[in-house]
Design a protein around this motif. Sequence first.
Motif, PDB file in Angstrom:
ATOM      1  N   TYR A  36      10.605  22.306  16.695  1.00  0.00           N
ATOM      2  CA  TYR A  36       9.997  22.374  15.221  1.00  0.00           C
ATOM      3  C   TYR A  36      10.323  21.150  14.476  1.00  0.00           C
ATOM      4  O   TYR A  36       9.791  20.575  13.471  1.00  0.00           O
ATOM      5  CB  TYR A  36      10.717  23.635  14.728  1.00  0.00           C
ATOM      6  N   LEU A  37      11.339  20.577  14.855  1.00  0.00           N
ATOM      7  CA  LEU A  37      11.938  19.318  14.350  1.00  0.00           C
ATOM      8  C   LEU A  37      10.660  18.160  14.543  1.00  0.00           C
ATOM      9  O   LEU A  37      10.464  17.338  13.572  1.00  0.00           O
ATOM     10  CB  LEU A  37      13.070  18.584  15.339  1.00  0.00           C
ATOM     11  N   ALA A  38      10.023  18.188  15.439  1.00  0.00           N
ATOM     12  CA  ALA A  38       9.052  17.180  15.802  1.00  0.00           C
ATOM     13  C   ALA A  38       7.853  17.268  14.589  1.00  0.00           C
ATOM     14  O   ALA A  38       7.571  16.398  13.909  1.00  0.00           O
ATOM     15  CB  ALA A  38       8.285  17.461  16.963  1.00  0.00           C
ATOM     16  N   ILE A  39       7.479  18.518  14.152  1.00  0.00           N
ATOM     17  CA  ILE A  39       6.696  18.700  13.394  1.00  0.00           C
ATOM     18  C   ILE A  39       7.220  18.387  11.746  1.00  0.00           C
ATOM     19  O   ILE A  39       6.438  17.701  10.929  1.00  0.00           O
ATOM     20  CB  ILE A  39       6.175  20.206  13.297  1.00  0.00           C
ATOM     21  N   VAL A  40       8.496  18.583  11.762  1.00  0.00           N
ATOM     22  CA  VAL A  40       9.084  18.367  10.331  1.00  0.00           C
ATOM     23  C   VAL A  40       9.092  16.926  10.130  1.00  0.00           C
ATOM     24  O   VAL A  40       8.690  16.300   9.075  1.00  0.00           O
ATOM     25  CB  VAL A  40      10.418  18.914  10.204  1.00  0.00           C
ATOM     26  N   PHE A  41       9.307  16.137  11.165  1.00  0.00           N
ATOM     27  CA  PHE A  41       9.422  14.597  11.242  1.00  0.00           C
ATOM     28  C   PHE A  41       7.936  13.874  10.863  1.00  0.00           C
ATOM     29  O   PHE A  41       7.884  13.105  10.199  1.00  0.00           O
ATOM     30  CB  PHE A  41      10.058  14.195  12.234  1.00  0.00           C
ATOM     31  N   LEU A  42       7.077  14.679  11.534  1.00  0.00           N
ATOM     32  CA  LEU A  42       5.553  13.880  11.553  1.00  0.00           C
ATOM     33  C   LEU A  42       5.079  14.140  10.115  1.00  0.00           C
ATOM     34  O   LEU A  42       4.852  13.124   9.565  1.00  0.00           O
ATOM     35  CB  LEU A  42       4.830  14.817  12.447  1.00  0.00           C
ATOM     36  N   THR A  43       5.479  15.234   9.332  1.00  0.00           N
ATOM     37  CA  THR A  43       5.256  15.400   8.224  1.00  0.00           C
ATOM     38  C   THR A  43       5.897  14.638   7.109  1.00  0.00           C
ATOM     39  O   THR A  43       5.317  14.016   6.170  1.00  0.00           O
ATOM     40  CB  THR A  43       5.703  17.131   7.632  1.00  0.00           C
ATOM     41  N   VAL A  44       7.066  14.471   7.252  1.00  0.00           N
ATOM     42  CA  VAL A  44       8.037  13.515   6.595  1.00  0.00           C
ATOM     43  C   VAL A  44       7.427  12.105   6.692  1.00  0.00           C
ATOM     44  O   VAL A  44       7.167  11.377   5.460  1.00  0.00           O
ATOM     45  CB  VAL A  44       9.634  13.453   6.917  1.00  0.00           C
ATOM     46  N   GLY A  45       6.935  11.537   7.723  1.00  0.00           N
ATOM     47  CA  GLY A  45       6.152  10.369   7.516  1.00  0.00           C
ATOM     48  C   GLY A  45       4.997  10.041   6.858  1.00  0.00           C
ATOM     49  O   GLY A  45       5.205   9.085   6.121  1.00  0.00           O
ATOM     50  N   GLU A  46       4.257  11.056   6.967  1.00  0.00           N
ATOM     51  CA  GLU A  46       3.121  11.198   5.910  1.00  0.00           C
ATOM     52  C   GLU A  46       3.418  11.107   4.586  1.00  0.00           C
ATOM     53  O   GLU A  46       3.006  10.496   3.802  1.00  0.00           O
ATOM     54  CB  GLU A  46       2.310  12.261   6.439  1.00  0.00           C
ATOM     55  N   ILE A  47       4.461  11.995   4.257  1.00  0.00           N
ATOM     56  CA  ILE A  47       4.875  12.115   2.778  1.00  0.00           C
ATOM     57  C   ILE A  47       5.506  10.992   2.373  1.00  0.00           C
ATOM     58  O   ILE A  47       4.905  10.544   1.307  1.00  0.00           O
ATOM     59  CB  ILE A  47       5.854  13.410   2.762  1.00  0.00           C
ATOM     60  N   LEU A  48       6.272  10.271   3.009  1.00  0.00           N
ATOM     61  CA  LEU A  48       6.654   8.950   2.455  1.00  0.00           C
ATOM     62  C   LEU A  48       5.713   7.906   2.329  1.00  0.00           C
ATOM     63  O   LEU A  48       5.870   7.278   1.349  1.00  0.00           O
ATOM     64  CB  LEU A  48       7.764   8.475   3.298  1.00  0.00           C
ATOM     65  N   ARG A  49       4.625   7.851   3.072  1.00  0.00           N
ATOM     66  CA  ARG A  49       3.697   7.065   3.100  1.00  0.00           C
ATOM     67  C   ARG A  49       2.910   7.313   1.854  1.00  0.00           C
ATOM     68  O   ARG A  49       2.638   6.165   1.238  1.00  0.00           O
ATOM     69  CB  ARG A  49       3.024   6.821   4.268  1.00  0.00           C
ATOM     70  N   LEU A  50       2.463   8.376   1.786  1.00  0.00           N
ATOM     71  CA  LEU A  50       1.652   8.754   0.610  1.00  0.00           C
ATOM     72  C   LEU A  50       2.478   8.673  -0.647  1.00  0.00           C
ATOM     73  O   LEU A  50       1.745   8.033  -1.854  1.00  0.00           O
ATOM     74  CB  LEU A  50       1.224  10.108   0.582  1.00  0.00           C
ATOM     75  N   ILE A  51       3.864   8.728  -0.790  1.00  0.00           N
ATOM     76  CA  ILE A  51       4.513   8.414  -1.912  1.00  0.00           C
ATOM     77  C   ILE A  51       4.444   6.938  -2.330  1.00  0.00           C
ATOM     78  O   ILE A  51       3.913   6.599  -3.440  1.00  0.00           O
ATOM     79  CB  ILE A  51       5.825   8.813  -1.815  1.00  0.00           C
ATOM     80  N   VAL A  52       4.526   6.271  -1.224  1.00  0.00           N
ATOM     81  CA  VAL A  52       4.479   4.765  -1.763  1.00  0.00           C
ATOM     82  C   VAL A  52       3.206   4.312  -1.760  1.00  0.00           C
ATOM     83  O   VAL A  52       2.883   3.177  -2.697  1.00  0.00           O
ATOM     84  CB  VAL A  52       5.393   3.936  -0.689  1.00  0.00           C
ATOM     85  N   LYS A  53       2.366   4.986  -1.373  1.00  0.00           N
ATOM     86  CA  LYS A  53       0.886   4.495  -1.821  1.00  0.00           C
ATOM     87  C   LYS A  53       0.556   4.965  -3.250  1.00  0.00           C
ATOM     88  O   LYS A  53      -0.289   4.194  -4.005  1.00  0.00           O
ATOM     89  CB  LYS A  53      -0.068   5.242  -0.737  1.00  0.00           C
ATOM     90  N   SER A  54       0.926   6.202  -3.659  1.00  0.00           N
ATOM     91  CA  SER A  54       0.432   6.358  -4.824  1.00  0.00           C
ATOM     92  C   SER A  54       1.452   6.059  -6.142  1.00  0.00           C
ATOM     93  O   SER A  54       1.111   6.154  -7.167  1.00  0.00           O
ATOM     94  CB  SER A  54       0.105   7.978  -4.913  1.00  0.00           C
ATOM     95  N   ASP A  69       2.736   3.394  -8.063  1.00  0.00           N
ATOM     96  CA  ASP A  69       2.723   2.032  -7.935  1.00  0.00           C
ATOM     97  C   ASP A  69       4.141   1.304  -8.027  1.00  0.00           C
ATOM     98  O   ASP A  69       4.499   0.339  -7.779  1.00  0.00           O
ATOM     99  CB  ASP A  69       1.913   1.511  -9.066  1.00  0.00           C
ATOM    100  N   TRP A  70       4.850   2.020  -9.186  1.00  0.00           N
ATOM    101  CA  TRP A  70       6.205   1.341  -9.430  1.00  0.00           C
ATOM    102  C   TRP A  70       7.060   1.041  -8.367  1.00  0.00           C
ATOM    103  O   TRP A  70       8.120   0.371  -8.435  1.00  0.00           O
ATOM    104  CB  TRP A  70       6.835   2.287 -10.532  1.00  0.00           C
ATOM    105  N   ILE A  71       6.829   1.757  -7.252  1.00  0.00           N
ATOM    106  CA  ILE A  71       7.952   1.604  -6.165  1.00  0.00           C
ATOM    107  C   ILE A  71       7.861   0.149  -5.301  1.00  0.00           C
ATOM    108  O   ILE A  71       8.643  -0.728  -5.399  1.00  0.00           O
ATOM    109  CB  ILE A  71       7.972   2.782  -4.977  1.00  0.00           C
ATOM    110  N   GLY A  72       6.530   0.163  -4.982  1.00  0.00           N
ATOM    111  CA  GLY A  72       6.367  -1.172  -4.113  1.00  0.00           C
ATOM    112  C   GLY A  72       4.829  -1.486  -4.323  1.00  0.00           C
ATOM    113  O   GLY A  72       4.169  -2.004  -3.272  1.00  0.00           O
ATOM    114  N   GLY A  73       4.284  -1.355  -5.247  1.00  0.00           N
ATOM    115  CA  GLY A  73       2.966  -1.831  -5.700  1.00  0.00           C
ATOM    116  C   GLY A  73       1.918  -1.125  -5.360  1.00  0.00           C
ATOM    117  O   GLY A  73       0.552  -1.434  -5.371  1.00  0.00           O
ATOM    118  N   GLY A  74       2.176   0.050  -4.929  1.00  0.00           N
ATOM    119  CA  GLY A  74       1.155   1.165  -4.615  1.00  0.00           C
ATOM    120  C   GLY A  74       0.369   0.456  -3.453  1.00  0.00           C
ATOM    121  O   GLY A  74       0.903   0.004  -2.435  1.00  0.00           O
ATOM    122  N   VAL A  75      -0.846   0.654  -3.356  1.00  0.00           N
ATOM    123  CA  VAL A  75      -1.924   0.196  -2.280  1.00  0.00           C
ATOM    124  C   VAL A  75      -2.021  -1.302  -2.361  1.00  0.00           C
ATOM    125  O   VAL A  75      -2.408  -1.819  -1.432  1.00  0.00           O
ATOM    126  CB  VAL A  75      -3.365   0.703  -2.608  1.00  0.00           C
TER     127      VAL A  75
END
Lengths: 312, 253
Positions: free
Chosen positions: A88-106, A108-114
Amino acid sequence: MDPLVYVLDLVVFIGIFSIVSLSLNLEFGFAGLANFGKVAFVLVGAYTYAILSQIGIPFYLCLIAGASISAIVGFLVSLPTLKLRADYLAIVFLTVGEILRLIVKSEDWIGGGVWGMTVSPAISLAGISARIDTLVNIGLVYFCLFICFLVVQLLTNSPYGRVIRAIREDEVAAEALGKDRAKYRGQMLALGSAIAGLGGGLYAQYLQFIDPYMFMPMLTFTVWIMVLLGGPANNWGALLGAGLVMLFDRGANVAKDYVTLAIDPSNLQYIMFGALIILVLLYRPQGLLRESQVKTKAMEIVRRGRDAVKNK
Amino acid sequence: MEETLLRISEVSKHFGGVYAVNGVSLDIKSGSIWGLVGPNGSGKTTLFNTVLGLFRPDEGTIYFDGRCISNLAPHEIYALGLVNAFQLPRLFPGLSVLDNMLVAARGHQGDRLLNSLFLRKSWQRQEAELADKAVEALELLQLEHLAFSQAGELSGGQRKLLEVGRGLMASPTLLLLDEPAAGVNPKLGRRIFEGIEDLRRKGLSFFIIEHRLEILFDFAHWVYVMDKGKIVVQGKPEEVVENPAFYQVYLGE
Ligand SMILES: Nc1ncnc2c1ncn2[C@@H]1O[C@H](COP(=O)(O)OP(=O)(O)OP(=O)(O)O)[C@@H](O)[C@H]1O
Ligand SMILES: [Mg+2]
């Protein structure tokens, strides 16, 4: 572009990905933790590096901070999953990766967004020529790689390494033999994430630019191919896998500029990666290099004792 | 001199409607070999697993060395010196026989992350002692020639032997053995019990489930007989064999 720079560039990439591959190999190969969110920790390292270097913090501190924050994130993600089985760990981690990417994407104040953000080079002296720039990077990357390799090699050939392999083989039996699997799992994910975060920092530092599109799930899968191809639970295998896959990957990127095919070489490359994984799993599930035994004094002693009996 | 090591007090464990263990109370004192016998499915293994923390008791309390262990995790119970060898071996198939033995050592300094990197000298010394100990145990179990083979390649009986060997590696205070001689040839089965007797003289205590009564009764000091989740008879082996109730539940005569 200077052809030598192509080669040096490849060498840097192999170094950086060797570090990330070592980290996945530690988690998956040795500890059996299928981390399908490796990219998340590369991302944390890269963004930490980028943000801190922008406010003028020296590069080595940025690298250390990237590794540390990544370790903390890895540990935190492990907490809700400690009672879960490793699958189950595998699925949790897969999700975390996408969540973090979407956060830095949307956000802007973190790292310039897109738009991403530029990263200042580690050592500003090296603006003289592209070759020297790359050579400085090779020195830095391979120094870090050496440290990481030393740590995982010592760790996996120690009683600790034996314990994490035992937990991989049978969690319940390991628990009944006194091994607190939750503790070991947390430690492995923290250490693995620290190493991946270091790789991420070096990645940002070398490319001098990062944006969310550089941290797609494909990066995780590329690292998985390295580990599966090279041989899980063999640190040399992780390096070999990283070398081969990067040669292939950068090769396709270069080919793109020179040859015209009916299909974009980098898309072709994905298809070939897929085929490669299937072939490896079918015909050589142990990878190119087999799992190495736990090499400690005990092994020598038993072997010597046995030879002494034979020679009598 | 004899002190109570393990005290099981009114312990019950049920699975759905099945009372696998039903109000068992017994004491295990130090320095002896204790036997547990009973028909298949009478709850012996379940009792062991409950003692080890693999199952939580539904009722009752378990004390080890005067300390309540009913709520401890398996690894904590192991750390106290209460160790088990499973009826169905649970080996680490991808690891060598030697590594299976060494990983079971209790209190190995190198098991800790930072020690393994920074205290190499001191855990290596320990590792050397453990290697000698492992070889000694493997010789007793006639597995020494397989030290570098993968545990997954062993035969059924050899797996069983390795399971017992791992228990010995832990230097336990009390070792629970679930049918150590099952699937092992008679001569070796007896040799294992002779090895157990040697260790007992050195101060270890044993609590052993075994269907091979002809071996167990030669070595055990006290035998508990279990039937349908309860202790029905207990006593010295020579008394138990005289007891009609024992014949009825176990031999069905
Ligand atoms: N995990 C479980 N879930 C459900 N029922 C179980 C479980 N473990 C044991 N049981 C049941 O509990 C009862 C006692 O089983 P146990 O394994 O303790 O018997 P045993 O005395 O060790 O027998 P044997 O001599 O055959 O090993 C059986 O009826 C069994 O079906
Ligand atoms: Mg049983």
